[in-house]
Design a protein around this motif. Structure first.
Motif, PDB file in Angstrom:
ATOM      1  N   ALA A 145       1.009  -1.278   0.525  1.00  0.00           N
ATOM      2  CA  ALA A 145      -0.164  -0.111  -0.388  1.00  0.00           C
ATOM      3  C   ALA A 145       0.785   1.086  -0.011  1.00  0.00           C
ATOM      4  O   ALA A 145       0.848   1.919  -0.499  1.00  0.00           O
ATOM      5  N   TYR A 146       2.293   1.162   0.474  1.00  0.00           N
ATOM      6  CA  TYR A 146       2.632   2.773   0.493  1.00  0.00           C
ATOM      7  C   TYR A 146       3.662   2.415  -0.512  1.00  0.00           C
ATOM      8  O   TYR A 146       4.083   3.729  -0.860  1.00  0.00           O
ATOM      9  N   ASP A 147       3.899   1.468  -0.949  1.00  0.00           N
ATOM     10  CA  ASP A 147       4.657   1.504  -2.624  1.00  0.00           C
ATOM     11  C   ASP A 147       4.042   2.088  -3.658  1.00  0.00           C
ATOM     12  O   ASP A 147       4.377   3.121  -4.521  1.00  0.00           O
ATOM     13  N   VAL A 148       2.401   2.168  -3.600  1.00  0.00           N
ATOM     14  CA  VAL A 148       1.389   1.927  -4.595  1.00  0.00           C
ATOM     15  C   VAL A 148       0.800   3.857  -4.065  1.00  0.00           C
ATOM     16  O   VAL A 148       0.054   3.856  -4.574  1.00  0.00           O
ATOM     17  N   GLY A 149       1.054   3.973  -3.360  1.00  0.00           N
ATOM     18  CA  GLY A 149       0.756   5.402  -2.124  1.00  0.00           C
ATOM     19  C   GLY A 149      -0.688   5.211  -2.338  1.00  0.00           C
ATOM     20  O   GLY A 149      -1.325   6.092  -2.251  1.00  0.00           O
ATOM     21  N   VAL A 150      -1.294   3.884  -1.718  1.00  0.00           N
ATOM     22  CA  VAL A 150      -2.384   3.913  -0.974  1.00  0.00           C
ATOM     23  C   VAL A 150      -2.801   3.565   0.625  1.00  0.00           C
ATOM     24  O   VAL A 150      -2.666   2.917   0.487  1.00  0.00           O
ATOM     25  N   VAL A 151      -2.787   4.960   1.034  1.00  0.00           N
ATOM     26  CA  VAL A 151      -2.205   4.816   2.108  1.00  0.00           C
ATOM     27  C   VAL A 151      -3.714   5.478   3.380  1.00  0.00           C
ATOM     28  O   VAL A 151      -3.793   7.014   2.821  1.00  0.00           O
ATOM     29  N   CYS A 152      -4.439   5.141   3.845  1.00  0.00           N
ATOM     30  CA  CYS A 152      -5.669   5.463   4.805  1.00  0.00           C
ATOM     31  C   CYS A 152      -4.803   6.383   5.399  1.00  0.00           C
ATOM     32  O   CYS A 152      -4.137   6.189   6.148  1.00  0.00           O
ATOM     33  N   SER A 153      -5.912   7.514   6.233  1.00  0.00           N
ATOM     34  CA  SER A 153      -5.727   9.002   6.650  1.00  0.00           C
ATOM     35  C   SER A 153      -5.573   7.982   8.234  1.00  0.00           C
ATOM     36  O   SER A 153      -4.769   8.573   9.171  1.00  0.00           O
ATOM     37  N   ASP A 154      -6.239   7.222   8.166  1.00  0.00           N
ATOM     38  CA  ASP A 154      -6.399   6.660   9.565  1.00  0.00           C
ATOM     39  C   ASP A 154      -4.671   6.355  10.416  1.00  0.00           C
ATOM     40  O   ASP A 154      -4.999   6.549  11.584  1.00  0.00           O
ATOM     41  N   GLU A 155      -3.606   5.844   9.284  1.00  0.00           N
ATOM     42  CA  GLU A 155      -2.756   5.449   9.676  1.00  0.00           C
ATOM     43  C   GLU A 155      -1.838   6.487  11.035  1.00  0.00           C
ATOM     44  O   GLU A 155      -0.735   6.310  11.750  1.00  0.00           O
ATOM     45  N   PHE A 156      -2.155   7.661  10.463  1.00  0.00           N
ATOM     46  CA  PHE A 156      -2.167   8.608  10.916  1.00  0.00           C
ATOM     47  C   PHE A 156      -2.810   9.838  11.687  1.00  0.00           C
ATOM     48  O   PHE A 156      -2.349  10.425  12.834  1.00  0.00           O
ATOM     49  N   LEU A 157      -4.604   9.391  12.066  1.00  0.00           N
ATOM     50  CA  LEU A 157      -5.273   9.846  12.969  1.00  0.00           C
ATOM     51  C   LEU A 157      -6.104   9.232  13.935  1.00  0.00           C
ATOM     52  O   LEU A 157      -7.023   9.360  14.685  1.00  0.00           O
ATOM     53  N   LEU A 158      -6.592   7.986  13.682  1.00  0.00           N
ATOM     54  CA  LEU A 158      -6.909   6.599  14.317  1.00  0.00           C
ATOM     55  C   LEU A 158      -6.139   6.688  15.526  1.00  0.00           C
ATOM     56  O   LEU A 158      -5.363   5.279  14.628  1.00  0.00           O
ATOM     57  N   HIS A 159      -5.947   6.791  16.338  1.00  0.00           N
ATOM     58  CA  HIS A 159      -5.060   6.248  17.625  1.00  0.00           C
ATOM     59  C   HIS A 159      -5.633   4.680  18.627  1.00  0.00           C
ATOM     60  O   HIS A 159      -7.305   5.627  18.761  1.00  0.00           O
ATOM     61  N   PRO A 160      -5.293   3.894  18.648  1.00  0.00           N
ATOM     62  CA  PRO A 160      -5.933   2.484  18.968  1.00  0.00           C
ATOM     63  C   PRO A 160      -5.619   2.614  20.916  1.00  0.00           C
ATOM     64  O   PRO A 160      -6.870   2.406  20.936  1.00  0.00           O
ATOM     65  N   ASP A 161      -5.382   4.176  21.055  1.00  0.00           N
ATOM     66  CA  ASP A 161      -5.186   3.603  22.529  1.00  0.00           C
ATOM     67  C   ASP A 161      -6.347   3.189  23.655  1.00  0.00           C
ATOM     68  O   ASP A 161      -7.041   3.492  22.932  1.00  0.00           O
ATOM     69  N   PRO A 162      -6.459   2.639  24.762  1.00  0.00           N
ATOM     70  CA  PRO A 162      -4.605   1.655  24.997  1.00  0.00           C
ATOM     71  C   PRO A 162      -4.705   0.809  23.962  1.00  0.00           C
ATOM     72  O   PRO A 162      -3.753   0.154  25.191  1.00  0.00           O
TER      73      PRO A 162
END
Length: 283
Positions: A145-162
């Motif tokens: 996904a990162y290689d082709v540039g298709v990455v959901c914004s969850d990876e940066f904004l959806l935090h799984p804490d705790p």
């Protein structure tokens, strides 16, 4: 005598867009007894979620909500800076104050036309098992996904804490939800309401197959059979349509972004779930 009540559904309202906000302002029931299922992605900011659900809960006899990924984002400029489980619990409290049913509340019984059915709002997330062809691990699939540039914004904004990861949070939610659904399995059929599709097949039409990673979990693939679903309601894909799996209609009820719905030539609205608007066909 007015029209009979209906069970209606909609998702992916994305009310930060002015055109979508106007659409929500125009949503009204057809009957005083109509229920509305809202399958996530009302918005990213807590104030926007509160605005939309307050408006809808004042109009519909009952509103049932389950979160999408966007509600669980923590935008850096949102005054509510809660993350992960704490953010979800804050939204649950907000909903309860408005009289909106959440995945943490007793499942309500729809006994109107097409019923009785148990309405089960689900909060399950995803675990990276909807992998692109040729990848067999989470790590390999994410690398693709990162290689082709298709990455959901969850990876940066959806935090799984705790929880340590989003998939760990997903697995905890699946375990909790199985217990709750098993407790009603001997009762009426269910309507399963989740932001993500419970089966992978609807993601096969995605323009970018890598995005399916953020669209569900294989752990729910048999839930529509296992829990005697009369229908499954979901959104997230922004591809509104009906598909049928093992005789069960799966209703993708998203509004989506204005750039997506404008070319269709008509304004999107809610979908009637019960009574069935048309016969279903197995596939």
């Amino acid at each position: 005598m007015g029209p009979a009540p209906s069970l209606l559904a909609i998702s992916d309202l994305h009310v930060r867009y002015a055109e979508n906000r106007r659409l929500v302002e125009g949503l009204r029931p057809r009957s005083s007894g109509d229920w509305l299922l809202v399958a996530g992605d009302v918005g990213e900011y807590v104030a926007d979620v509160a605005w939309a659900l307050r408006l809808l809960s004042a109009r519909f006899a009952k509103v049932v909500w389950t979160p999408g990924n966007h509600e669980l984002w923590t935008p850096p400029d949102d005054p509510v800076c809660l993350r992960g489980q704490a953010r979800y619990e804050h939204l649950v409290t907000l909903c309860r104050d408005l009289g909106v049913t959440t995945p943490e509340d007793p499942y309500p019984l729809w006994d109107g036309p097409g019923g009785p059915v148990t309405i089960a709002p689900l909060f399950l997330l995803y675990d990276y098992t909807f992998r692109p062809d040729g990848t067999f691990t989470k790590e390999a699939a994410l690398a693709r996904a990162y290689d082709v540039g298709v990455v959901c914004s969850d990876e940066f904004l959806l935090h799984p804490d705790p929880y340590p990861t989003r998939d760990a949070w997903c697995h905890a939610r699946v375990r909790q939800t199985v217990t709750r659904l098993a407790a009603v399995a001997d009762g009426p059929p269910t309507v399963l309401v989740n932001h993500y599709p419970l089966v992978r097949d609807p993601t096969r039409v995605l323009r970018h197959p890598e995005f399916a990673l953020w669209c569900g979990t294989d752990l729910t693939a048999d839930w529509h059979r296992r829990f005697h679903a009369a229908a499954a309601v979901y959104g997230h894909l922004h591809i509104p349509r009906t598909t049928v799996h093992d005789g069960v209609p799966f209703e993708e009820v998203s509004v989506g972004y204005p750039r997506e719905w404008r070319p269709r030539g008509s304004q999107p609205g809610y979908r009637q779930i019960l009574p069935p608007a048309q016969p279903t066909r197995s596939r």
